[in-house]
Design an enzyme around this catalytic site. Structure first.
Site, PDB file in Angstrom:
ATOM      1  N   ASP A 136       0.809  -1.223   0.000  1.00  0.00           N
ATOM      2  CA  ASP A 136       0.000   0.000   0.000  1.00  0.00           C
ATOM      3  C   ASP A 136       0.842   1.273   0.000  1.00  0.00           C
ATOM      4  O   ASP A 136       0.307   2.377   0.015  1.00  0.00           O
ATOM      5  CB  ASP A 136      -0.962  -0.008   1.194  1.00  0.00           C
ATOM      6  CG  ASP A 136      -0.231  -0.161   2.523  1.00  0.00           C
ATOM      7  OD1 ASP A 136       1.015  -0.091   2.540  1.00  0.00           O
ATOM      8  OD2 ASP A 136      -0.915  -0.367   3.551  1.00  0.00           O
ATOM      9  N   ASP A 265      18.875  -5.876  -0.883  1.00  0.00           N
ATOM     10  CA  ASP A 265      18.222  -4.590  -1.141  1.00  0.00           C
ATOM     11  C   ASP A 265      18.217  -3.708   0.105  1.00  0.00           C
ATOM     12  O   ASP A 265      17.806  -2.555   0.031  1.00  0.00           O
ATOM     13  CB  ASP A 265      16.793  -4.796  -1.664  1.00  0.00           C
ATOM     14  CG  ASP A 265      15.968  -5.686  -0.758  1.00  0.00           C
ATOM     15  OD1 ASP A 265      16.364  -6.853  -0.566  1.00  0.00           O
ATOM     16  OD2 ASP A 265      14.947  -5.227  -0.224  1.00  0.00           O
TER      17      ASP A 265
END
Ligand code: AMP
Ligand code: MG
Length: 503
Positions: A136, A265
């Site tokens: 989201d 990452d």
């Protein structure tokens, strides 16, 4: 939301302190920086304001009173002449190639020229981006406070990290395991480039882009390598990142920090601590501690971190190979980790012990200590602090080590270790050694339960503890008499706090 009606978009000219705004990473163009507008949040409010960082950045003293600043840092005021952007990266998660990830909930505003150099500003949780996948784009209040406090605690400890300028909150609902409310952290760093950025362009065969990225990192952040040509430049970059990462790992281990999600990452090319999620500073010492409840295999357990960092560096090396002619020098750069990490670790532990010079028995002294602490789950931070005080007192007192001894159940194990330690330490300069140890071994760390208490109060609309913790954690080696309790052992309930990737 009232503000938005008055300022549909802001120009940097409207905010005098943004006059020094530059493109920074964004000047590399849209292959690297995808223009993305933040999504506004209703009824924004301040949760945490880092005045020390505000001042260091040369931002105005009334910043926290400026409604435009609150709106900007919440993502409610897009900058007309500086489009915010999300960057694309890929990565290995839990040892598996995960493909494209990217800034799923981070938006970069640009770079600010400051007294501490060019600093990128990034909003975490300001809404979806082209890389949000099924997420989201939001961050919850709980995890935003954790990131805010941990970044600044790290800085206070002198450990390289991204910084956090402020947190704003909103009553807007965010769905996690429960319904929570939204918040945005404004992060600050010279660069947010990750190992995963390199892996992305390399794995896609975008070798020109890979070279542009590597050259940017060299020019902007490793200027000493700028004169190097061709393959050598990228080998040296790999060498530098390897060295910095080795030092960072030694600092994490020495202070008892467990990151929790060391995916490629989440690894900074500058050797900064990056992306605070399910991290934990150790309470009782346990080398096998797993702080992330989603890490079922214990891949990112405390004691495995240095090895995982090395694994991650190989992913970076692999990604750089298209720019490097021969494998041997790249492997040699990576191999450097095998000397750099132990050297930094030994040095760090010697500092913690107040030892001068080097001795061949030092490593065994440390290993035996950690084994004794492991056996009794001795509180890591309290141990080092009490040891520091004891060394200082021991110049005048024969009972100085009693408070340290009290931390152990197996007293005879501690006694035997302490005897060896004192022989190594020597009997002169105890006071000076103790004083140096007190500047190395923090009194205050961000224990999980302290963050949790600050979060509980913040959820009730009281942000005093967030600010007070920030203040104490900025000076963790100092005495803070009004906050003695925060230096104590974790309460019983602390072990029931569950921290997962859901943030
Ligand atoms: P992390 O493990 O938190 O470092 O996140 C891994 C990846 O998931 C990154 O690409 C994040 O940007 C992305 N991500 C995490 N949470 C969300 C979210 N709520 N919405 C969108 N992307 C997210
Ligand atoms: Mg991340």
């Amino acid at each position: 939301m009232g503000l938005m009606l008055h300022h549909p978009a802001l120009s940097t000219a409207d905010l005098p302190w943004l006059h020094v705004f530059e493109a920074g990473f964004a000047h590399l163009g849209e292959t690297f920086a995808t223009p993305t507008e933040p999504t506004p949040l209703p009824a924004a409010y301040w949760v945490g304001c880092n005045d020390a960082l505000r001042e260091a950045l040369g931002l105005p003293s009334d910043l926290w009173e400026q409604l435009e600043a609150m709106a900007l840092f919440t993502g409610n005021l897009p900058l007309r002449d500086h489009p915010s952007y999300a960057s694309v990266y890929s990565g290995h998660q839990f040892g598996q190639w995960a493909g494209q990830l990217g800034d799923g909930r981070a938006l970069n505003l640009g770079a600010l020229q400051t007294p501490i150099g060019l600093q990128e500003l990034q909003l975490k949780g300001a809404g979806p981006t082209p890389f949000s996948r099924r997420g989201d784009g939001r961050a919850v209040l709980r995890s935003s406070i954790r990131e805010f406090l941990a970044s600044e605690a790290m800085h206070g400890l002198g450990i390289p990290t991204t910084r956090a300028l402020c947190v704003t909150g909103s009553p807007a609902h965010v769905r996690r395991e429960d319904i929570e409310t939204a918040a945005v952290v404004t992060r600050v760093a010279p660069s947010f480039v990750r190992f995963g950025h390199f892996e992305h362009f390399s794995s896609n065969g975008q070798i020109d882009a890979l070279r542009i990225l590597a050259d940017h990192v060299v020019t902007a952040h490793f200027p000493a390598l700028q004169h190097k040509k061709g393959s050598e430049r990228y080998v040296d970059l790999l060498h530098e990142v390897t060295q910095r990462t080795a030092v960072l790992m030694a600092q994490w281990q020495a202070v008892g920090f467990c990151h929790g999600v060391m995916n490629t990452d989440n690894m900074s090319v500058l050797g900064l601590t990056l992306d605070y999620g399910p991290y934990q500073y150790l309470d009782g010492f346990d080398a096998n501690h797993i702080c992330n409840h989603s890490d079922h295999q214990g891949r990112y357990a405390y004691a495995r971190q240095p090895q995982i960092a090395y694994w991650n560096l190989f992913c970076l090396g692999q990604a750089l190979m298209p720019l490097i002619d021969e494998q041997a020098p790249a492997l040699a750069a990576l191999e450097g980790y095998k000397q750099a990490f132990p050297a930094a670790m030994d040095q760090g532990m010697r500092h913690k012990l107040g030892l001068q010079g080097t001795h061949h028995g030092d490593r065994a002294l440390v290993e035996d200590l950690l084994q004794a602490m492991q056996q009794d789950r001795v509180d890591y931070t309290v141990f080092w602090r009490r040891l520091s005080l004891a060394v200082r007192e021991s110049a005048n007192s024969t009972h100085a080590f009693a408070p340290v001894r009290d931390l152990f159940m197996h007293r005879e194990v501690f006694d035997a270790w302490c005897k060896r330690y004192l022989e190594r330490l020597g009997s002169s300069h105890r006071q000076a050694a103790g004083d140096a140890m007190l500047r190395t071994n923090p009194k205050y760390i961000l224990r999980n339960h302290l963050g949790e208490l600050a979060i509980r109060q913040a959820k009730q609309g009281n942000f005093a503890m967030v600010q007070e913790l920030l203040h104490v954690l900025h000076a963790p080696f100092d005495e803070h008499p009004t906050h003695e309790a925060w230096a104590g052992l974790a309460p019983e309930w602390a072990s029931s706090i569950e921290i997962s990737c859901s943030s």
